[in-house]
Design a protein around this motif. Structure first.
Motif: not given
Ligand code: ZN
Ligand code: ZN
Length: 259
Positions: A37-40, A63-65, A70-71, A76-77
Motif C-alpha cells: 500500500t506504500r513504498v515505505d 490510491p489513498h496514499q 513522491a509517487m 522504481e516500482l
C-alpha cells in the motif's frame, strides 16, 4: 485448496500473525497474498512473505496514499518488485468515494502502476471505488501501449465495469461483500462472469463476510466467500475452490504454477 488473493497481514500484530496464518491453513486457505500500500511499507510485506511459506506479496501505492509523498516512478516500482516472493503490483487504482488523494494524482499513480505491471510482467491488483468510467478509460488507453494482466480486487462496482474489465482479459476478485444480503446485483455479476476469470479474497482485516460481518476479518474467511460464490453460480464449493485456485495460478505466474 483456496487462495486469499488479497489481504493485509501487516495490519495485524506481528505476534498474532502465525496464529492467523495457521487458522487460514486449517480452513483450507493454504495460500494468501499480502498487499502493498506504500513504498515505505514494502519491506514489511517482503519480511512477512519471507517468514511464511504460505504468503506472497505485492508492491504498490494505494490510491489513498497516492498524494502522501513522491509517487514512485515506473522504474522504481519495477525495482521494488524484483524479489522472489513478490508476485504482483498494487494495489493501485482510483478511489473517488473517499477522495483521500487528489484525483489527478491518483490517475497518474494508476498509470505508472499499469506500466510497471507491464514492464515487470506481473499482474496488477486494482482498487476501484466510485470511479468506474475513469478506471475503464485508463485501462483502455494504457492497453494501446501493450498488454498487461490485471484483476479488479474486492469487486463491488457496476456490471458495466465488470464487462469492460472482462472484455480486456481482466479478472474479478470477490470479497466478503458478496455475502452481504443487499449484494444481489454483485452476485448476479459473479454468476455471469466466465468461470476462468474469478478469484476470491478477504481484504482482511476489512470486510468480513457473513456471519462475521462487522468483526475483524482474517484470511481463513476466504472459504466463506468462496462458498457464497459457489452458491451464486450453482456449483459445489470444492469445484469453486479448485476453479478460483487454478485461475489464481494462471494469473500470478510468479507464484509457480500451483500446488
Ligand atoms: Zn483496495
Ligand atoms: Zn486492500
Amino acid at each position: 485448496m483456496i487462495v486469499d488473493s488479497h489481504c493485509h497481514l501487516d495490519h495485524f500484530d506481528a505476534e498474532e500473525r502465525p496464529a492467523i496464518v495457521a487458522r487460514a491453513v486449517a480452513a483450507g486457505v493454504t495460500r494468501m497474498v499480502t498487499i502493498g500500500t506504500r513504498v515505505d511499507q514494502a519491506p514489511a510485506v517482503k519480511a512477512i512473505a519471507e517468514r511464511f511459506p504460505e504468503v506472497w506479496g505485492t508492491v504498490g501505492v494505494h490510491p489513498h496514499q497516492a498524494g502522501d509523498g513522491a509517487m514512485p516512478t515506473v522504474e522504481e516500482l519495477v525495482a521494488l518488485a524484483d524479489h522472489p516472493r513478490i508476485i504482483g503490483i498494487g494495489e493501485s487504482g482510483l478511489d473517488y468515494f473517499y477522495d483521500k488523494s487528489p484525483r489527478d494524482v491518483q490517475r497518474e499513480g494508476f498509470r505508472r502502476h499499469i506500466r510497471a505491471a507491464r514492464a515487470a510482467g506481473l499482474p496488477l491488483a486494482i482498487h476501484a471505488r466510485d470511479a468506474d468510467e475513469d478506471i475503464a478509460a485508463i485501462l483502455r488507453e494504457e492497453r494501446e501501449g501493450g498488454a498487461f494482466d490485471f484483476l479488479l480486487h474486492c469487486f463491488s462496482s457496476t456490471p458495466a465495469l465488470a464487462e469492460a474489465a472482462l472484455g480486456m482479459g481482466g479478472y474479478l476478485s470477490f470479497s466478503g461483500i458478496l455475502s452481504f444480503p443487499r449484494s444481489t446485483e454483485l452476485r448476479e455479476v459473479a454468476a455471469r462472469a466466465p468461470a476462468g476469470r474469478l478469484l476470491v479474497e478477504t481484504d482482511a482485516p476489512f470486510l468480513a463476510p457473513v456471519p462475521h460481518r462487522g468483526k475483524r476479518c482474517e484470511p481463513a474467511f476466504t472459504a466463506l466467500t468462496c462458498a457464497v460464490l459457489a452458491q451464486a453460480r450453482g456449483v459445489a464449493p470444492d469445484a469453486m475452490a479448485a476453479q478460483t485456485t487454478a485461475n489464481f495460478f494462471r494469473l500470478f505466474q510468479r507464484a509457480g504454477g500451483g500446488p
